[in-house]
Design a protein around this motif. Structure first.
Motif, PDB file in Angstrom:
ATOM      1  N   VAL A 134       0.841  -1.202   0.000  1.00  0.00           N
ATOM      2  CA  VAL A 134       0.000   0.000   0.000  1.00  0.00           C
ATOM      3  C   VAL A 134       0.879   1.255   0.000  1.00  0.00           C
ATOM      4  O   VAL A 134       0.610   2.226  -0.721  1.00  0.00           O
ATOM      5  CB  VAL A 134      -0.945  -0.001   1.211  1.00  0.00           C
ATOM      6  CG1 VAL A 134      -1.765   1.287   1.257  1.00  0.00           C
ATOM      7  CG2 VAL A 134      -1.881  -1.213   1.150  1.00  0.00           C
ATOM      8  N   PHE A 135       1.940   1.248   0.802  1.00  0.00           N
ATOM      9  CA  PHE A 135       2.877   2.380   0.811  1.00  0.00           C
ATOM     10  C   PHE A 135       3.490   2.562  -0.583  1.00  0.00           C
ATOM     11  O   PHE A 135       3.601   3.687  -1.084  1.00  0.00           O
ATOM     12  CB  PHE A 135       3.987   2.144   1.838  1.00  0.00           C
ATOM     13  CG  PHE A 135       3.787   2.866   3.137  1.00  0.00           C
ATOM     14  CD1 PHE A 135       3.607   4.241   3.171  1.00  0.00           C
ATOM     15  CD2 PHE A 135       3.793   2.175   4.340  1.00  0.00           C
ATOM     16  CE1 PHE A 135       3.433   4.912   4.381  1.00  0.00           C
ATOM     17  CE2 PHE A 135       3.610   2.831   5.547  1.00  0.00           C
ATOM     18  CZ  PHE A 135       3.428   4.201   5.564  1.00  0.00           C
ATOM     19  N   HIS A 136       3.907   1.457  -1.178  1.00  0.00           N
ATOM     20  CA  HIS A 136       4.529   1.516  -2.501  1.00  0.00           C
ATOM     21  C   HIS A 136       3.572   2.126  -3.521  1.00  0.00           C
ATOM     22  O   HIS A 136       3.966   3.007  -4.311  1.00  0.00           O
ATOM     23  CB  HIS A 136       4.933   0.101  -2.942  1.00  0.00           C
ATOM     24  CG  HIS A 136       5.407   0.020  -4.358  1.00  0.00           C
ATOM     25  ND1 HIS A 136       6.677   0.409  -4.740  1.00  0.00           N
ATOM     26  CD2 HIS A 136       4.772  -0.389  -5.499  1.00  0.00           C
ATOM     27  CE1 HIS A 136       6.815   0.242  -6.045  1.00  0.00           C
ATOM     28  NE2 HIS A 136       5.677  -0.245  -6.532  1.00  0.00           N
ATOM     29  N   ARG A 137       2.335   1.697  -3.513  1.00  0.00           N
ATOM     30  CA  ARG A 137       1.338   2.212  -4.445  1.00  0.00           C
ATOM     31  C   ARG A 137       1.113   3.703  -4.228  1.00  0.00           C
ATOM     32  O   ARG A 137       0.928   4.477  -5.180  1.00  0.00           O
ATOM     33  CB  ARG A 137       0.022   1.451  -4.268  1.00  0.00           C
ATOM     34  CG  ARG A 137       0.115   0.022  -4.716  1.00  0.00           C
ATOM     35  CD  ARG A 137      -0.945  -0.862  -4.128  1.00  0.00           C
ATOM     36  NE  ARG A 137      -2.292  -0.474  -4.494  1.00  0.00           N
ATOM     37  CZ  ARG A 137      -3.369  -1.191  -4.216  1.00  0.00           C
ATOM     38  NH1 ARG A 137      -3.247  -2.332  -3.566  1.00  0.00           N
ATOM     39  NH2 ARG A 137      -4.559  -0.779  -4.588  1.00  0.00           N
ATOM     40  N   GLN A 138       1.146   4.111  -2.968  1.00  0.00           N
ATOM     41  CA  GLN A 138       0.935   5.524  -2.647  1.00  0.00           C
ATOM     42  C   GLN A 138       2.113   6.361  -3.112  1.00  0.00           C
ATOM     43  O   GLN A 138       1.951   7.505  -3.559  1.00  0.00           O
ATOM     44  CB  GLN A 138       0.742   5.663  -1.131  1.00  0.00           C
ATOM     45  CG  GLN A 138       0.221   7.009  -0.685  1.00  0.00           C
ATOM     46  CD  GLN A 138      -0.246   6.988   0.765  1.00  0.00           C
ATOM     47  OE1 GLN A 138      -1.328   6.528   1.091  1.00  0.00           O
ATOM     48  NE2 GLN A 138       0.591   7.481   1.660  1.00  0.00           N
ATOM     49  N   ILE A 139       3.328   5.803  -3.019  1.00  0.00           N
ATOM     50  CA  ILE A 139       4.539   6.534  -3.410  1.00  0.00           C
ATOM     51  C   ILE A 139       4.644   6.682  -4.921  1.00  0.00           C
ATOM     52  O   ILE A 139       4.909   7.778  -5.441  1.00  0.00           O
ATOM     53  CB  ILE A 139       5.791   5.817  -2.849  1.00  0.00           C
ATOM     54  CG1 ILE A 139       5.835   5.943  -1.313  1.00  0.00           C
ATOM     55  CG2 ILE A 139       7.065   6.406  -3.458  1.00  0.00           C
ATOM     56  CD1 ILE A 139       6.885   5.067  -0.659  1.00  0.00           C
ATOM     57  N   VAL A 140       4.434   5.595  -5.655  1.00  0.00           N
ATOM     58  CA  VAL A 140       4.629   5.642  -7.122  1.00  0.00           C
ATOM     59  C   VAL A 140       3.406   6.187  -7.847  1.00  0.00           C
ATOM     60  O   VAL A 140       3.507   6.598  -9.015  1.00  0.00           O
ATOM     61  CB  VAL A 140       4.977   4.244  -7.680  1.00  0.00           C
ATOM     62  CG1 VAL A 140       6.227   3.701  -7.020  1.00  0.00           C
ATOM     63  CG2 VAL A 140       3.811   3.262  -7.511  1.00  0.00           C
ATOM     64  N   GLY A 141       2.257   6.197  -7.187  1.00  0.00           N
ATOM     65  CA  GLY A 141       1.046   6.682  -7.829  1.00  0.00           C
ATOM     66  C   GLY A 141       0.259   5.554  -8.479  1.00  0.00           C
ATOM     67  O   GLY A 141       0.825   4.534  -8.885  1.00  0.00           O
ATOM     68  N   GLN A 142      -1.047   5.758  -8.593  1.00  0.00           N
ATOM     69  CA  GLN A 142      -1.924   4.702  -9.083  1.00  0.00           C
ATOM     70  C   GLN A 142      -1.618   4.309 -10.525  1.00  0.00           C
ATOM     71  O   GLN A 142      -1.640   3.124 -10.878  1.00  0.00           O
ATOM     72  CB  GLN A 142      -3.391   5.149  -8.950  1.00  0.00           C
ATOM     73  CG  GLN A 142      -4.416   4.096  -9.338  1.00  0.00           C
ATOM     74  CD  GLN A 142      -4.481   2.940  -8.358  1.00  0.00           C
ATOM     75  OE1 GLN A 142      -3.719   2.880  -7.393  1.00  0.00           O
ATOM     76  NE2 GLN A 142      -5.405   2.018  -8.591  1.00  0.00           N
ATOM     77  N   GLU A 143      -1.295   5.278 -11.355  1.00  0.00           N
ATOM     78  CA  GLU A 143      -1.045   4.970 -12.772  1.00  0.00           C
ATOM     79  C   GLU A 143       0.188   4.090 -12.942  1.00  0.00           C
ATOM     80  O   GLU A 143       0.160   3.079 -13.663  1.00  0.00           O
ATOM     81  CB  GLU A 143      -0.874   6.270 -13.568  1.00  0.00           C
ATOM     82  CG  GLU A 143      -0.699   6.045 -15.070  1.00  0.00           C
ATOM     83  CD  GLU A 143      -0.617   7.353 -15.846  1.00  0.00           C
ATOM     84  OE1 GLU A 143      -0.288   7.301 -17.054  1.00  0.00           O
ATOM     85  OE2 GLU A 143      -0.867   8.420 -15.243  1.00  0.00           O
ATOM     86  N   LYS A 144       1.276   4.453 -12.267  1.00  0.00           N
ATOM     87  CA  LYS A 144       2.497   3.659 -12.381  1.00  0.00           C
ATOM     88  C   LYS A 144       2.311   2.290 -11.744  1.00  0.00           C
ATOM     89  O   LYS A 144       2.848   1.288 -12.232  1.00  0.00           O
ATOM     90  CB  LYS A 144       3.668   4.397 -11.723  1.00  0.00           C
ATOM     91  CG  LYS A 144       5.009   3.703 -11.941  1.00  0.00           C
ATOM     92  CD  LYS A 144       6.152   4.522 -11.391  1.00  0.00           C
ATOM     93  CE  LYS A 144       7.483   3.807 -11.632  1.00  0.00           C
ATOM     94  NZ  LYS A 144       8.635   4.587 -11.097  1.00  0.00           N
ATOM     95  N   TRP A 145       1.548   2.221 -10.644  1.00  0.00           N
ATOM     96  CA  TRP A 145       1.290   0.943  -9.991  1.00  0.00           C
ATOM     97  C   TRP A 145       0.575  -0.017 -10.941  1.00  0.00           C
ATOM     98  O   TRP A 145       0.933  -1.189 -11.037  1.00  0.00           O
ATOM     99  CB  TRP A 145       0.470   1.152  -8.724  1.00  0.00           C
ATOM    100  CG  TRP A 145      -0.216  -0.095  -8.232  1.00  0.00           C
ATOM    101  CD1 TRP A 145      -1.548  -0.365  -8.247  1.00  0.00           C
ATOM    102  CD2 TRP A 145       0.414  -1.249  -7.654  1.00  0.00           C
ATOM    103  NE1 TRP A 145      -1.804  -1.611  -7.728  1.00  0.00           N
ATOM    104  CE2 TRP A 145      -0.622  -2.179  -7.354  1.00  0.00           C
ATOM    105  CE3 TRP A 145       1.730  -1.594  -7.381  1.00  0.00           C
ATOM    106  CZ2 TRP A 145      -0.364  -3.420  -6.788  1.00  0.00           C
ATOM    107  CZ3 TRP A 145       1.991  -2.843  -6.805  1.00  0.00           C
ATOM    108  CH2 TRP A 145       0.964  -3.728  -6.513  1.00  0.00           C
TER     109      TRP A 145
END
Length: 381
Positions: A301-312
């Protein structure tokens, strides 16, 4: 209440067979010593705190029927084995924390002549009963969570009729434990305690509902923030312990400040432990080819928040190349390359420190030291 609990617990079936963390991810040798020392302080081992109920005639009959599941992969079997033998001494940790909190706080000095019964080993009988009630509720939660989604059933799991039977046993035995907990709760004769623990049961049901409201596919693409993760984690993992610690203070007639300190300790200890558990797939030594992991773990969840939804979503698509199932090794390396893991570790330490701050407001004692050791062990990644 029991019927509502069992019906709503079935909402989470879409996740298949899920493991439930039970204060089990710290260093085994250190953790065993922490628990052993703590149990000596409260007067008796808590490993079989709810054994009186588990060995009742009603559940003995259930146990006989559960033997029919031998040879299948129904999770109720593993849950039942954990009641009898648990090598990590972690099954009854919530009750142990409630007892330690009760002893650390001691008798109340804010209410003159509270007319309470004599303490035994520094703990009121009602507080010991509360610890058992907490464990019964948690055990009912575990049993209900062992229900299998028959849509995911395969021949390798076992005969369909046995899996259906196992689900019935999980519902009925979980309801039985919850009913006994509610009876014991009423016998405490404390309206505020009843309200607190009843609300904790409601929180658990709500947490299960949130977990089961989306399929695994939906959760992988949903834009979930860490704030949402913390809220949902508190409902499903923290509310019972936090409110049980607060209720223990109420039973001893402690003031609101002491109750809030106990609540904060239970809350942050639970959140810290869940973070520790979520971090294990990413920090275990020798974790080169990780097993499939949930996409709702805190580092993810932290990773998704850091890179952003589009990049995730792009990274997720790359890990699913050619329409195949997710390549978790590839996704694991992607997440490890960013700051999600370190952010989760920082939050784990933060919650551990908040728990320590709360308990340090109580008088120095062996019980307080034991609670400090538990907080340090649970949140040490």
């Amino acid at each position: 209440m029991a019927v509502m609990w069992s019906r709503l617990s079935c909402i989470g079936l879409g996740r298949g067979k899920r493991s439930i963390s039970l204060f089990s991810n710290t260093s085994p040798s250190n953790w065993t010593k922490v628990v052993s020392d703590a149990e000596k302080i409260v007067g008796y081992p808590t490993s079989f705190m709810s054994l009186r109920c588990l060995l009742s005639d009603e559940l003995s009959n259930v146990a006989m029927h559960v033997r029919k599941l031998v040879g299948t992969k129904h999770p109720l079997l593993n849950t039942a084995r954990g009641f009898v033998y648990d090598s990590k001494n972690n099954l009854q940790m919530r009750g142990l924390v409630v007892l330690l909190m009760s002893k650390a706080a001691g008798p109340s000095h804010s209410v003159p002549n509270p007319q309470l019964p004599d303490m035994v080993s520094g703990i009121y009988p009602s507080q010991r009963n509360l610890a058992e009630i907490t464990e019964l509720i948690h055990t009912a939660f575990l049993v209900h969570r062992g229900i299998v989604n028959l849509k995911d059933w395969t021949n390798a799991d076992g005969p369909l009729k046995d899996m259906q039977f196992g689900n019935k046993m999980a519902v009925l035995s979980g309801d039985f434990l919850l009913a006994n907990a509610c009876t014991g709760l009423a016998q405490l004769n404390n309206t505020k305690v009843v309200e607190l623990i009843s609300s904790a049961i409601g929180d658990l049901v709500q947490g299960i509902y949130y977990e089961g409201s989306n399929s695994a596919e939906d959760s992988s693409v949903a834009d979930v923030s860490m704030a949402t993760w913390e809220d949902q984690t508190f409902l499903s993992h923290g509310a019972l312990l936090a409110k049980s610690c607060q209720a223990a203070m109420e039973l001893a007639k402690h003031d609101v400040d002491a109750q809030m300190l106990a609540y904060q300790y239970g809350k942050h200890l639970s959140l810290g432990h869940k973070l520790n558990s979520d971090l294990q797939p990413f920090v275990k030594s020798g974790a080169v080819e990780p097993l499939p992991f949930s996409l709702e773990l805190a580092p993810v969840v932290f990773h998704r928040q850091i890179v952003g939804q589009e990049k995730w979503l792009q990274q997720l698509q790359q890990a699913r190349s050619f329409g195949r199932p997710i390549d978790f090794s590839k996704l694991w390396r992607t997440i490890k390359s960013e700051q999600g893991v370190s952010k989760a570790m920082d939050l784990c330490s933060y919650n551990g420190n908040k728990a320590l701050d709360a308990i340090k407001c109580f008088p120095p004692s062996e019980a307080r030291s034991a609670l400090e050791n538990i907080a340090s062990a649970v949140t040490k990644v």
